[in-house]
Scaffold this motif. Structure first.
Motif, PDB file in Angstrom:
ATOM      1  N   ILE A 196     -15.761  -4.822  11.824  1.00  0.00           N
ATOM      2  CA  ILE A 196     -16.485  -4.056  12.851  1.00  0.00           C
ATOM      3  C   ILE A 196     -17.318  -2.968  12.203  1.00  0.00           C
ATOM      4  O   ILE A 196     -18.396  -2.621  12.690  1.00  0.00           O
ATOM      5  N   PHE A 197     -16.835  -2.436  11.104  1.00  0.00           N
ATOM      6  CA  PHE A 197     -17.578  -1.393  10.395  1.00  0.00           C
ATOM      7  C   PHE A 197     -19.041  -1.796  10.208  1.00  0.00           C
ATOM      8  O   PHE A 197     -19.947  -1.108  10.645  1.00  0.00           O
ATOM      9  N   LEU A 212      -6.546  -2.856  -3.802  1.00  0.00           N
ATOM     10  CA  LEU A 212      -7.284  -2.627  -2.553  1.00  0.00           C
ATOM     11  C   LEU A 212      -7.867  -3.933  -2.019  1.00  0.00           C
ATOM     12  O   LEU A 212      -8.195  -4.037  -0.845  1.00  0.00           O
ATOM     13  N   LEU A 245      -6.476  -5.474   1.077  1.00  0.00           N
ATOM     14  CA  LEU A 245      -6.997  -5.146   2.410  1.00  0.00           C
ATOM     15  C   LEU A 245      -7.693  -6.353   3.016  1.00  0.00           C
ATOM     16  O   LEU A 245      -7.613  -6.607   4.220  1.00  0.00           O
ATOM     17  N   PHE A 274     -22.400   6.624  15.281  1.00  0.00           N
ATOM     18  CA  PHE A 274     -21.596   5.562  14.681  1.00  0.00           C
ATOM     19  C   PHE A 274     -20.355   5.293  15.526  1.00  0.00           C
ATOM     20  O   PHE A 274     -20.032   4.137  15.833  1.00  0.00           O
ATOM     21  N   ALA A 275     -19.663   6.358  15.920  1.00  0.00           N
ATOM     22  CA  ALA A 275     -18.440   6.199  16.713  1.00  0.00           C
ATOM     23  C   ALA A 275     -18.738   5.474  18.013  1.00  0.00           C
ATOM     24  O   ALA A 275     -17.969   4.608  18.452  1.00  0.00           O
ATOM     25  N   LEU A 289     -16.361  -2.716  19.610  1.00  0.00           N
ATOM     26  CA  LEU A 289     -14.949  -2.989  19.834  1.00  0.00           C
ATOM     27  C   LEU A 289     -14.737  -3.561  21.230  1.00  0.00           C
ATOM     28  O   LEU A 289     -14.053  -4.579  21.408  1.00  0.00           O
ATOM     29  N   ARG A 290     -15.340  -2.914  22.234  1.00  0.00           N
ATOM     30  CA  ARG A 290     -15.139  -3.314  23.618  1.00  0.00           C
ATOM     31  C   ARG A 290     -15.723  -4.700  23.857  1.00  0.00           C
ATOM     32  O   ARG A 290     -15.093  -5.551  24.482  1.00  0.00           O
ATOM     33  N   ALA A 337     -11.206  -7.521  13.611  1.00  0.00           N
ATOM     34  CA  ALA A 337     -11.823  -6.229  13.900  1.00  0.00           C
ATOM     35  C   ALA A 337     -12.239  -5.496  12.631  1.00  0.00           C
ATOM     36  O   ALA A 337     -13.025  -4.563  12.690  1.00  0.00           O
ATOM     37  N   PHE A 338     -11.708  -5.947  11.473  1.00  0.00           N
ATOM     38  CA  PHE A 338     -11.974  -5.204  10.237  1.00  0.00           C
ATOM     39  C   PHE A 338     -13.435  -5.223   9.809  1.00  0.00           C
ATOM     40  O   PHE A 338     -13.875  -4.346   9.096  1.00  0.00           O
ATOM     41  N   PHE A 343     -19.402   1.868  17.246  1.00  0.00           N
ATOM     42  CA  PHE A 343     -18.104   1.305  16.892  1.00  0.00           C
ATOM     43  C   PHE A 343     -17.320   0.964  18.153  1.00  0.00           C
ATOM     44  O   PHE A 343     -16.767  -0.133  18.304  1.00  0.00           O
ATOM     45  N   SER A 344     -17.291   1.909  19.056  1.00  0.00           N
ATOM     46  CA  SER A 344     -16.542   1.746  20.301  1.00  0.00           C
ATOM     47  C   SER A 344     -17.150   0.636  21.164  1.00  0.00           C
ATOM     48  O   SER A 344     -16.425  -0.194  21.729  1.00  0.00           O
ATOM     49  N   GLN A 361     -13.591  -7.428  22.295  1.00  0.00           N
ATOM     50  CA  GLN A 361     -12.370  -7.622  23.052  1.00  0.00           C
ATOM     51  C   GLN A 361     -12.649  -8.478  24.285  1.00  0.00           C
ATOM     52  O   GLN A 361     -11.915  -9.431  24.574  1.00  0.00           O
ATOM     53  N   PHE A 412       0.839  -1.205   0.000  1.00  0.00           N
ATOM     54  CA  PHE A 412       0.000   0.000   0.000  1.00  0.00           C
ATOM     55  C   PHE A 412       0.874   1.255   0.000  1.00  0.00           C
ATOM     56  O   PHE A 412       0.559   2.231  -0.676  1.00  0.00           O
TER      57      PHE A 412
END
Lengths: 294, 294, 294, 294
Positions: free
Chosen positions: A153-154, A138, A141, A248-249, A256-257, A150-151, A252-253, A260, A44
């Motif tokens: 996750i979007f 691309l 990716l 969204f954030a 993520l948590r 995690a990819f 997302f968070s 994990q 990349f």
């Protein structure tokens, strides 16, 4: 002797399996896969540098790019062949039918698209402009996505935010549209007849640049009335337009948590039940493999 | 008489110890150290002013800068010597070996680098361009860090945020990269052939300026398609790119609060056990010091 | 007859007291005070318009400004005299000594400064440039502050945020300074020798515009290395620089909520104890006033 | 035969009722209404495109716009007539009086304004400039609002945020004003006499662009003192100006979540009591309708 050879082949294949298949390992990543991830990331960086005229105009850099590209394409080709080869160790993909099933998986197709088009062009020596081909890089990716769960996750975050994200987005779009219409009538249609507000689509460009607070400065109101409206819109609207991003954030968070925590829990569980796990796990013992996979 | 003199020297040294070593005091900062902090802050103001051509071109300002620099360098040199001198009161750094141990500490090396290079140049009267030397003045930040333990919060916050920060950062970088590639193909390669999007690295510069909402305005899409993509990217992506900053800020804030609470608790505890603390504390009584430290 | 007249005067004064003194009423604001608030707000609008050359160059607008200013100054003068007059109803400010005490209060001095300088200039007909005097009009903000207790939330929020705000601010400033030094050495001192980065103070201006995401676009790095650094700084630093603002906003919001709750509680309590409140309240009954106050 | 015809008519009308009235259905939207929503959205896209000179100057696009506009206006006209027609099935709007009551509802008036003015101009063939008329198309937003109850969240969120929003807004405005006055005196009145700061209203434009972090870059301080003030204002003020937006966004988000939960609860309840709901529901059985509605 044939048995001996088979054993060696099996051993090598089993070793390759453990090197290549991420599911064969818990938590850690094999050296081979780490190398592939590094190669993708490097490719990349090179994809970016390659497009830079300041570098591309120098013969030495062009040579570096050419060598690197050939190396990457062949490395990924070899990786692909090996992946198909070792896939036979997995009962699901054994035999020719299994291999076809393996090769039509999403990840396998991405693997193929990550090198095949460039390989064909290279081998054929065609004069096709490589620019369009570069976009296909691309797909690399997705090669990384395999190792970094995690990819995806979007998508999960979008699903989790759901209706709330949609409503917030709709409100933001309504605000953008109404602001643009207002400024179009004030700045574009009125006496000033500013080029940048000459149509609603152009005014939408202004509204988005303003309400996201990017504010490039290529478009801005100049009339007192336009500035008054823009001020009110900016102070009132920034919260609304920031809402979908915030929703969204936050999703997302949260996602993520949760992942994990789930991963840590699973890892703890896996460790404690390591002994009895192998029999019903996915990784077959070398001895139980029919060895006729390819 | 020798004993008397020793007592005086010891008393002075003990007093200096209490003035210079921050650990010798609870909660408050000594006048000397306050002076040093002020001097460091002032030296940063002067470092900034000194680089300003509008000031540096005037003879009077150059004189002021020169005098201040000489004063600061000598003040820090004296401070360094005194620190090494009083370090002997601490059993850990007693004797020549102890002093060497003291001088090779991280903080002591930073203290040395904060004045020695400039002192050497000054004394030697070399014509070396001072610009490169000025960067070394940033080591003076570490001089302050000693008194403000909060300064190492940066690292602690990064550690605390951990995997979450890394994933958020990775997502942000992927978004920046993909946005840049998209705009490069739309604005740079397409018919418009805009200089600012002529390569992916340049498009990355646009993507970062946009997705952080800085929006300098030196680069922005001009084609309708480019603006459409940029709009979608801005509305969808700002939340993602703000995520690492948000995660970090949150960890930073948590770390800050916890330390404050811990400090308050420690201070309360220290106060209540002040009486019995000294014997096993770090500060030795003057009478128990062998006096052969230097 | 004298008694009768005294009663009337007292009645009028008592009425004025209730109209002018905000503490005389619970929750609601008197018509007179509402008028004063509106006049202050309007005077701010006029202060702004008056400085606009496009309006100030027209004789009609200048006439409007002059008439409005005279009206405002006299209205505030009358208000001031009346306030001093009715202050005597409050036992604390009775008699000449009490009046002096009243007139040296912070709010009374602000009231005086809000009209006296302009009144003197008007009456004297001096040719003094009014521009400097106009700044004094900002004292009128304090006139409103009396009715909107929320106005001192600023200070309360700063106090509440305390050490956390200070540390966050210090971190932000360190980041700004270090970023500026880095970009100064890369863009200003290096080969490019960009005018905008020619000194650290100028680079600080860039750092603040970038890290607050304002991004005017008057200053930005142009070298590849400078842009690389700026990108890293932007992505990593925005969270840190946004921290003090976030801490302050949070404290502000908490303070706001607490006050609102306290106010609501107080109002509920006041209503239920309205009957027995007046005797020991601040507002004296007309009959208990000696009437010799002025 | 008349009865038969009546039955058919009734059946058709009942079917239309179910197609057109959103309250006749739970959770889902009818095909007809979905078509109307799509038409409204499309009409906004066309409203935007129509104002774009690059498209409007081409005869083909003008033809497309004309055909689409005629289609939309007639579609909405037919929709309006049908809505009035089927409204009679609702006991509340039966008969001529009921119809008048229906037609004077807020939603019905918006429906009318969404097509009537343009229809009149079309039929009369007047040469009236259509630009002013186009603003009326924004009434079509209300057509959608009927199907998306979330659209009135704006008002609800403002009400919910209440005093807190107002105080935060007042603080933000005071900060904007005071910042503008400061910069006006520093940049506009001082020696530099910058055009962009030549009056307080112009300085307010700068203050809003800066404190919302939009930062177009059309106005920015150039003097060292102005930049110093602007820096302090930016770092301290961004939190305050972001506060109303934050308060509003938070109220908006809370409102959104509560409504969603309420809706889900209601839907669950409605499903479980579906059987006994119809008798006392709003939708009358065809047989109980007098059939004299129109």
């Amino acid at each position: 002797m044939a048995v001996q050879q088979l054993m060696v082949q099996k051993g090598l294949r089993y070793k390759l399996y453990q090197e290549l298949v991420p599911e064969a390992r818990l938590r850690s990543i094999s050296v081979t896969n780490l190398f592939i991830v590094a190669l993708v990331l490097l490719s990349f960086v090179f994809l970016a540098l390659e497009t830079e005229p300041a570098l591309n105009s120098q013969a030495e850099w062009r040579a570096v790019f050419r060598v690197f590209n050939i190396f990457v394409v062949f490395a990924f080709a070899v990786e692909y062949v090996l992946r198909v080869f070792v896939a036979g160790l997995d009962p699901e993909y054994r035999g020719i039918g299994g291999r076809l099933k393996y090769m039509t998986r999403f990840y396998s197709i991405a693997d193929l698209l990550a090198f095949l088009p460039e390989l064909i062009v290279m081998l054929a020596g065609f004069g096709i402009p490589l620019i369009a081909l570069r976009v296909l890089r691309l797909f690399r990716l997705i090669k990384i996505a395999r190792f970094v769960p995690a990819f995806d996750i979007f998508g999960a975050a979008v699903k989790r935010a759901g209706t709330q994200l949609l409503t917030a987005l709709a409100m933001a779009l309504v605000l953008v549209y109404v602001s643009a219409v207002a400024l179009y009538f004030i700045e574009g249609v009125g006496g000033e007849q500013q080029e940048s507000f000459a149509s609603i689509p152009r005014a939408i460009w202004w509204a988005i640049a303003t309400l996201t607070t990017v504010g490039y400065g290529d478009v801005y109101p100049v009339t007192p009335l336009g500035r008054m409206f823009a001020s009110v819109i900016a102070i009132a609207g920034i919260g609304v337009v920031a809402l979908p991003a915030g929703v969204f954030a936050s999703a997302f968070s949260d996602e993520l948590r949760e992942r994990q925590e789930a991963k840590e829990k699973a890892a703890t569980h896996a460790y404690s039940s390591q002994a009895e796990r192998t029999p019903d796990g996915k990784v077959p013992l070398p001895g139980t493999d029919g060895g006729l996979g390819d």
